[in-house]
Design a protein around this motif. Structure first.
Motif, PDB file in Angstrom:
ATOM      1  N   GLN A 107       0.852  -1.204   0.000  1.00 39.16           N
ATOM      2  CA  GLN A 107       0.000   0.000   0.000  1.00 39.16           C
ATOM      3  C   GLN A 107       0.892   1.261   0.000  1.00 39.16           C
ATOM      4  OE1 GLN A 107      -2.466  -0.665   3.397  1.00 39.16           O
ATOM      5  NE2 GLN A 107      -3.743  -2.155   2.271  1.00 39.16           N
ATOM      6  N   ALA A 108       1.881   1.244   0.899  1.00 41.93           N
ATOM      7  CA  ALA A 108       2.827   2.390   0.984  1.00 41.93           C
ATOM      8  C   ALA A 108       3.509   2.590  -0.365  1.00 41.93           C
ATOM      9  CB  ALA A 108       3.863   2.096   2.067  1.00 41.93           C
ATOM     10  N   LEU A 109       3.931   1.489  -0.997  1.00 41.20           N
ATOM     11  CA  LEU A 109       4.593   1.543  -2.321  1.00 41.20           C
ATOM     12  C   LEU A 109       3.675   2.243  -3.316  1.00 41.20           C
ATOM     13  CD1 LEU A 109       6.854   0.637  -4.299  1.00 41.20           C
ATOM     14  CD2 LEU A 109       5.553  -1.457  -4.645  1.00 41.20           C
ATOM     15  N   GLN A 110       2.405   1.835  -3.328  1.00 42.25           N
ATOM     16  CA  GLN A 110       1.442   2.452  -4.242  1.00 42.25           C
ATOM     17  C   GLN A 110       1.418   3.965  -4.032  1.00 42.25           C
ATOM     18  OE1 GLN A 110       1.082   0.380  -6.634  1.00 42.25           O
ATOM     19  NE2 GLN A 110      -1.075   1.059  -6.887  1.00 42.25           N
ATOM     20  N   LYS A 111       1.233   4.365  -2.770  1.00 43.84           N
ATOM     21  CA  LYS A 111       1.137   5.798  -2.425  1.00 43.84           C
ATOM     22  C   LYS A 111       2.373   6.521  -2.945  1.00 43.84           C
ATOM     23  CE  LYS A 111      -1.846   6.554   1.591  1.00 43.84           C
ATOM     24  NZ  LYS A 111      -1.931   5.175   2.181  1.00 43.84           N
ATOM     25  N   SER A 112       3.565   6.010  -2.530  1.00 39.20           N
ATOM     26  CA  SER A 112       4.825   6.706  -2.865  1.00 39.20           C
ATOM     27  C   SER A 112       4.959   6.795  -4.386  1.00 39.20           C
ATOM     28  CB  SER A 112       6.013   5.959  -2.282  1.00 39.20           C
ATOM     29  OG  SER A 112       6.114   4.690  -2.868  1.00 39.20           O
ATOM     30  N   LYS A 113       4.496   5.754  -5.103  1.00 34.80           N
ATOM     31  CA  LYS A 113       4.600   5.749  -6.567  1.00 34.80           C
ATOM     32  C   LYS A 113       3.721   6.867  -7.139  1.00 34.80           C
ATOM     33  CE  LYS A 113       2.672   2.626  -9.095  1.00 34.80           C
ATOM     34  NZ  LYS A 113       2.394   1.203  -9.414  1.00 34.80           N
ATOM     35  N   GLU A 114       2.467   6.922  -6.626  1.00 37.59           N
ATOM     36  CA  GLU A 114       1.528   7.945  -7.126  1.00 37.59           C
ATOM     37  C   GLU A 114       2.130   9.342  -6.867  1.00 37.59           C
ATOM     38  OE1 GLU A 114      -1.781   6.531  -4.965  1.00 37.59           O
ATOM     39  OE2 GLU A 114      -1.960   4.814  -6.361  1.00 37.59           O
ATOM     40  N   ASN A 115       2.659   9.519  -5.642  1.00 39.74           N
ATOM     41  CA  ASN A 115       3.273  10.799  -5.288  1.00 39.74           C
ATOM     42  C   ASN A 115       4.422  11.098  -6.252  1.00 39.74           C
ATOM     43  OD1 ASN A 115       3.942  13.114  -3.702  1.00 39.74           O
ATOM     44  ND2 ASN A 115       5.679  11.927  -2.871  1.00 39.74           N
TER      45      ASN A 115
ATOM     46  N   LYS B 177      12.986  13.968  -3.694  1.00 39.61           N
ATOM     47  CA  LYS B 177      12.495  13.367  -2.429  1.00 39.61           C
ATOM     48  C   LYS B 177      11.560  12.187  -2.758  1.00 39.61           C
ATOM     49  CE  LYS B 177      12.062  16.167   1.778  1.00 39.61           C
ATOM     50  NZ  LYS B 177      11.205  17.235   2.354  1.00 39.61           N
ATOM     51  N   ALA B 178      10.571  12.507  -3.643  1.00 38.44           N
ATOM     52  CA  ALA B 178       9.556  11.484  -3.974  1.00 38.44           C
ATOM     53  C   ALA B 178      10.244  10.252  -4.547  1.00 38.44           C
ATOM     54  CB  ALA B 178       8.562  12.041  -4.977  1.00 38.44           C
ATOM     55  N   THR B 179      11.271  10.459  -5.406  1.00 39.03           N
ATOM     56  CA  THR B 179      11.987   9.346  -6.041  1.00 39.03           C
ATOM     57  C   THR B 179      12.629   8.485  -4.964  1.00 39.03           C
ATOM     58  OG1 THR B 179      12.496  10.906  -7.825  1.00 39.03           O
ATOM     59  CG2 THR B 179      13.644   8.780  -7.855  1.00 39.03           C
ATOM     60  N   GLU B 180      13.285   9.176  -3.993  1.00 32.74           N
ATOM     61  CA  GLU B 180      13.987   8.399  -2.950  1.00 32.74           C
ATOM     62  C   GLU B 180      12.981   7.579  -2.142  1.00 32.74           C
ATOM     63  OE1 GLU B 180      16.083  11.651  -1.365  1.00 32.74           O
ATOM     64  OE2 GLU B 180      17.752  11.385  -2.806  1.00 32.74           O
ATOM     65  N   THR B 181      11.872   8.227  -1.746  1.00 31.06           N
ATOM     66  CA  THR B 181      10.845   7.507  -0.956  1.00 31.06           C
ATOM     67  C   THR B 181      10.378   6.283  -1.747  1.00 31.06           C
ATOM     68  OG1 THR B 181      10.088   9.767  -0.501  1.00 31.06           O
ATOM     69  CG2 THR B 181       8.839   7.956   0.497  1.00 31.06           C
ATOM     70  N   TYR B 182      10.020   6.549  -3.026  1.00 31.21           N
ATOM     71  CA  TYR B 182       9.518   5.472  -3.881  1.00 31.21           C
ATOM     72  C   TYR B 182      10.556   4.359  -3.957  1.00 31.21           C
ATOM     73  CZ  TYR B 182       7.471   3.229  -8.023  1.00 31.21           C
ATOM     74  OH  TYR B 182       6.930   2.344  -8.918  1.00 31.21           O
ATOM     75  N   LYS B 183      11.818   4.741  -4.213  1.00 33.89           N
ATOM     76  CA  LYS B 183      12.922   3.771  -4.341  1.00 33.89           C
ATOM     77  C   LYS B 183      12.992   2.933  -3.066  1.00 33.89           C
ATOM     78  CE  LYS B 183      17.566   4.571  -6.031  1.00 33.89           C
ATOM     79  NZ  LYS B 183      18.434   5.758  -6.333  1.00 33.89           N
TER      80      LYS B 183
ATOM     81  N   TYR C 266      10.738   2.311  -0.898  1.00 30.74           N
ATOM     82  CA  TYR C 266       9.598   1.383  -0.752  1.00 30.74           C
ATOM     83  C   TYR C 266       9.703   0.212  -1.721  1.00 30.74           C
ATOM     84  CZ  TYR C 266       7.035   3.707   2.903  1.00 30.74           C
ATOM     85  OH  TYR C 266       6.666   4.195   4.117  1.00 30.74           O
ATOM     86  N   VAL C 267      10.251   0.508  -2.891  1.00 36.07           N
ATOM     87  CA  VAL C 267      10.448  -0.588  -3.856  1.00 36.07           C
ATOM     88  C   VAL C 267      11.381  -1.620  -3.235  1.00 36.07           C
ATOM     89  CG1 VAL C 267      11.482  -1.210  -6.068  1.00 36.07           C
ATOM     90  CG2 VAL C 267       9.935   0.734  -5.951  1.00 36.07           C
ATOM     91  N   GLU C 268      12.431  -1.101  -2.530  1.00 37.51           N
ATOM     92  CA  GLU C 268      13.370  -2.051  -1.893  1.00 37.51           C
ATOM     93  C   GLU C 268      12.668  -2.796  -0.752  1.00 37.51           C
ATOM     94  OE1 GLU C 268      16.275   0.865  -1.240  1.00 37.51           O
ATOM     95  OE2 GLU C 268      16.974   0.717  -3.338  1.00 37.51           O
ATOM     96  N   LYS C 269      11.958  -2.010   0.096  1.00 36.40           N
ATOM     97  CA  LYS C 269      11.219  -2.649   1.212  1.00 36.40           C
ATOM     98  C   LYS C 269      10.291  -3.725   0.634  1.00 36.40           C
ATOM     99  CE  LYS C 269      10.835   0.743   5.000  1.00 36.40           C
ATOM    100  NZ  LYS C 269      10.887   2.106   4.368  1.00 36.40           N
ATOM    101  N   TYR C 270       9.607  -3.360  -0.470  1.00 34.42           N
ATOM    102  CA  TYR C 270       8.659  -4.297  -1.062  1.00 34.42           C
ATOM    103  C   TYR C 270       9.384  -5.555  -1.533  1.00 34.42           C
ATOM    104  CZ  TYR C 270       5.404  -6.459  -4.266  1.00 34.42           C
ATOM    105  OH  TYR C 270       4.604  -7.371  -4.914  1.00 34.42           O
ATOM    106  N   ALA C 271      10.582  -5.343  -2.130  1.00 30.65           N
ATOM    107  CA  ALA C 271      11.364  -6.485  -2.623  1.00 30.65           C
ATOM    108  C   ALA C 271      11.638  -7.452  -1.480  1.00 30.65           C
ATOM    109  CB  ALA C 271      12.671  -5.982  -3.229  1.00 30.65           C
TER     110      ALA C 271
END
Lengths: 280, 280
Positions: free
Chosen positions: A110-118, A148-154, A156-161
């Motif tokens: 869910q967090a990944l989705q949010k950060s991606k949209e942002n 900032k948004a890129t780093e957050t998204y990145k 979360y992508v790692e967390k998701y992995a």
């Protein structure tokens, strides 16, 4: 697992019902055997009723033996049902960590989705400003937001992995555990069915033997032998009395005469009894 | 003859009872088959219930077929019972003359006894008088009495001889008639029992075939095949979704990313469903 417990209970119920039916059948056959033994013990056919009685009793016994075997089997199934419940409880505890992994990946995704949209909105915002020729200061601000948004998204992508790897690993373990449980379950059920079949087959063979015996006994009782039996039980002796000779007599022959006449009288009376017996 | 009629009625009653028992058994088996088909259609074991259902239905059908055959047989026995009654009525008329012969020899033999006793007493009387030296006149009187008694006795011995021949002849004829009737009776009864045995044996064979089929079907359902069936019905797809790659992106890869994330989400949700399904 739930269905596993249901099916083992259902199987034990099925076997119990079968046992009940077999018992009722056996009892009815015992009654029928009694009927046979209450049949007329007179007349040529009488001896046949013994044969009927014996074979019907044998049939009743075969089915009662099956009942006994099935009741033994039901005990085994009951034992399995209890083991199964224990194992399932144990397994549920073992796979608790899998549930955590599931919840974790759900929240992370869910967090990944949010950060991606942002991230997407920030990127589109920056491009829009560039097209509209915004001031360098504003473009820098937007650039900072995108970074900032890129780093957050990145992140979360790692967390998701990581969460995904964890999730997949746990899911695989759990699935293997469940598969093991299912295989064990089906094996046990098949063992139960196997001994169910065995009992039914043994009974079938015994019934067949009983039937053969019945046929043999019936073939062994010939018409002649039955008539013979009746004649022996009802007969009035085999010799036909002499005709009393009156013409040359003396005191001695006189007493023979009396004897002979008595004998022939006796023979006649029995003869009459048989005859009127046949008429009555 | 009376016992002949009783036994044929008893046999038809016996077969009727057997048919009733078989019918009850068959109906219970049909019920049991329904139980099997109402068993849980979920889980690895579910497909086994069809095998149980089919074989139980087969068993029920075998016994119902026996019921049908026995009912046919009962009709035959009934027919025989009626024939038998007719024949016996006819025979009773035919042997009426034998009864006359019996009554005749009974009365003649009584007269014979009397005349014999009279003859003996008169002879002894004459000898006593001779010993006591009675007058010639008295001795002649006694002699006359002895002569008379001897003639009467002689005539009854002859009458008795005729009556006896008549009686023996009639008795022999009648006995042969009865023997014929008994032989016919036992033969008919044996025919009935023969087709009774045949029906029971045929059923036994059919049941055996049904049982073999059941065992075969059970052996054909392997653990693997059952697990496979379950997996196919509950599975969430065979491919594992790709890991979304974030590091080099552009607008295009961005939209791929969205697609991939959706797909993996879908896969996860199904995974979760299966897992929680297993827990519920």
């Amino acid at each position: 697992m739930k269905h596993g417990q249901i099916s083992s209970k259902e199987l034990s119920e099925f076997i119990r019902e079968r046992a009940t039916i077999e018992e009722a059948y056996s009892r009815s056959m015992t009654k029928l055997a009694k009927t046979a033994s209450n049949c007329s013990q007179l007349g040529t056919f009488a001896p046949m009723w013994d044969v009927f009685k014996q074979s019907t009793e044998k049939l009743a016994a075969c089915h009662m033996e099956l009942v006994r075997k099935l009741q033994e089997l039901i005990k085994e199934v009951q034992k399995y049902v209890e083991e199964q419940a224990k194992n399932h409880k144990k397994t549920k505890e073992e796979v608790a960590s899998t549930l955590e992994a599931v919840q974790n990946i759900q929240s992370v995704s869910q967090a990944l989705q949010k950060s991606k949209e942002n991230y997407i909105s920030k990127t589109l915002e920056q491009e829009r400003m560039r097209k509209e020729g915004a001031t360098q200061k504003d473009l820098d601000k937007a650039g900072l937001k995108v970074k900032k948004a890129t780093e957050t998204y990145k992140s979360y992508v790692e967390k998701y992995a990581t969460a995904k790897t964890e999730f997949e690993q746990r899911m695989t373990e759990t699935s293997q555990k469940f598969q093991g449980i299912e295989e064990e379950h089906v094996l046990r059920m098949q063992e139960i069915i196997h001994s169910y079949c065995q009992s039914v087959e043994e009974t079938h063979i015994q019934i067949g033997e009983g039937q053969e015996e019945f046929v043999k006994n019936m073939e062994n009782t010939s018409v002649e032998s039955l008539i013979q039996k009746l004649a022996e039980s009802k007969g009035t002796g085999k010799e036909r009395p002499e005709m009393s000779n009156i013409l040359h007599y003396n005191t001695r022959s006189m007493f023979d005469l009396i004897a002979v006449t008595r004998w022939s009288l006796h023979w006649r009376i029995c003869g009459v009894l048989t005859l009127t017996g046949a008429f009555s």
